[in-house]
Design an enzyme around this catalytic site. Structure first.
Site, PDB file in Angstrom:
ATOM      1  N   ARG A 114      10.153  -1.937  13.009  1.00  0.00           N
ATOM      2  CA  ARG A 114      11.166  -1.334  13.549  1.00  0.00           C
ATOM      3  C   ARG A 114      10.718   0.027  13.881  1.00  0.00           C
ATOM      4  NH1 ARG A 114      17.219  -1.187  11.804  1.00  0.00           N
ATOM      5  NH2 ARG A 114      17.229   0.107  13.754  1.00  0.00           N
ATOM      6  N   LYS A 115       9.381   0.469  13.805  1.00  0.00           N
ATOM      7  CA  LYS A 115       9.054   1.967  14.132  1.00  0.00           C
ATOM      8  C   LYS A 115       8.331   1.661  15.524  1.00  0.00           C
ATOM      9  CE  LYS A 115      10.219   3.479  10.284  1.00  0.00           C
ATOM     10  NZ  LYS A 115      10.954   2.252   9.657  1.00  0.00           N
ATOM     11  N   SER A 116       8.220   2.868  16.147  1.00  0.00           N
ATOM     12  CA  SER A 116       7.588   2.798  17.628  1.00  0.00           C
ATOM     13  C   SER A 116       6.329   2.350  17.847  1.00  0.00           C
ATOM     14  CB  SER A 116       7.615   4.285  18.158  1.00  0.00           C
ATOM     15  OG  SER A 116       6.969   5.183  17.347  1.00  0.00           O
TER      16      SER A 116
END
Length: 381
Positions: free
Chosen positions: A182-184
């Site tokens: 879910r992180k960049s």
């Protein structure tokens, strides 16, 4: 809206390059922490303007590693935000220390400085500000408030973000990043510690590897294969694999482009949603370079056409995935019961828990996806 879509809250931006990057460690046979992890660490440190980066298995273990290396333990207190993912508080308990919650500012979702001031005691051994959703905490104000207390950045959401021109992860004694999907940028699971403190970096590298005095690379590539490490510190197995390191190298090369795309679509959301009076969009000033891990709004239920949860159900029926921003940790059963906490103890965190709304924002979305999300929200008016 005649066309029904399914737009997830988040998707990683991975493809052929990441797939091909796995080939070298798979063929070499070096799958555990090795040269790819070392290269990933070096590039990550350079990108974030620090001397050292130490790869780990997750942001949670990164935070635990930092606190352990700072000798935080029983009898000590660590100030943490009341509105954050639960692991920010959990790692304090892992050390045998006590998490001291401070309320957050509902406009930024980060630590409210005046609330931190009331929590500092002679037992405070660290403050753990979170750069929530990619917006850095007000680190200068915290440093001025507590000049002799280490600031440990929970930068899980903040790869590539900055505060007053300085990169997240370079703003305190150490920072911890996440590479969850879910992180960049992602390595599946995985984390990174950043620091400019030479002694702290050395200590963390040892603790990360069971407390071993020499690394696996030194053992296997050195001229004396009979040497085994000495163990003078109690450590953990928090090592990243070279498979993850290889993927991380590719992802890091994409970081700035991914962030710029997210920034442009965050601006689109803010522009297009400005007319919705019951929806407060994220506040960003020139001092902050937002990491846009998530686009989190605040629903004013006093004037909204329906409660937030009803809105989320409606949007889900339209194929638009949403989520609450994150938890108010003091409302979670374990913390509520163990520390005798009540919702009104931290009203800012309580309200953020009840009224925040994260919209889809990721690099797999198309322009028409963003238009669809905006149109679905406007149907609620």
């Amino acid at each position: 809206m005649t066309e029904h879509r399914n737009i997830p809250i988040s998707l990683p931006s991975t493809g052929e390059e990441e797939w091909l990057a796995l080939k070298e460690p798979l063929l070499s046979g070096w799958l555990t922490q090795g040269p790819k992890v070392a290269a990933f660490e070096a590039d990550f440190a350079k990108r974030h303007g620090v001397k050292h980066a130490v790869a780990t298995t997750s942001c949670t273990t990164s935070l635990h590693l930092i606190l352990t290396a700072l000798d935080i333990g029983p009898g000590d207190e660590v100030i943490v935000p009341a509105f954050t993912w639960v692991s920010t508080a959990n790692v304090v308990l892992y050390c045998g220390a006590t998490p001291i919650f401070a309320d957050v500012d509902p406009k930024t979702y980060n630590l409210a400085i005046d609330q931190v001031a009331n929590k500092i005691t002679e037992r405070t051994k660290a403050i753990l500000p979170v750069h929530l959703f990619g917006r850095c905490a007000d680190m200068d104000a915290l440093a001025e408030l507590a000049p002799n207390i280490p600031l440990v950045e929970d930068a899980a959401c903040a790869a590539g973000a900055a505060y007053k021109g300085r990169a997240a992860g370079s703003l305190g004694i150490a920072g911890a990043f996440s590479f969850h999907p879910r992180k960049s940028i992602t390595t599946g699971e995985g984390g990174m510690v950043t620091t400019n403190d030479d002694a702290l970096a050395d200590r963390m590298r040892i603790i990360r590897n069971h407390g071993a005095s020499i690394s696996e690379e030194q053992r296997h590539l050195g001229p004396k294969p009979y040497i085994l490490p000495e163990f003078n510190l109690l450590g953990f197995n928090y090592r990243m694999t070279d498979l993850q390191g290889a993927v991380g190298l590719v992802q890091l090369q994409k970081l700035d482009g991914l962030l710029e795309e997210r920034r442009q679509w965050a601006e689109y959301y803010s522009r297009e949603l400005a007319s919705i009076k019951w929806l407060r969009t994220p506040q960003v000033t020139e001092e902050y370079s937002h990491g846009w891990q998530a686009y989190v709004c605040f629903v004013d239920e006093t004037v909204a056409p329906r409660p937030r949860n009803s809105m989320m159900e409606f949007l889900q029926s339209k194929g638009v995935s949403t989520r609450p921003g994150t938890h108010a940790v003091h409302l979670l059963g374990y913390y509520k019961d163990r520390f005798g906490l009540a919702p009104e103890d931290f009203p800012g965190a309580r309200d953020c828990d009840r009224f925040t709304l994260a919209l889809p924002l990721h690099n797999q979305m198309t322009a028409s996806d963003y238009r669809y999300v905006v149109a679905a929200l406007k149907e609620l008016e």
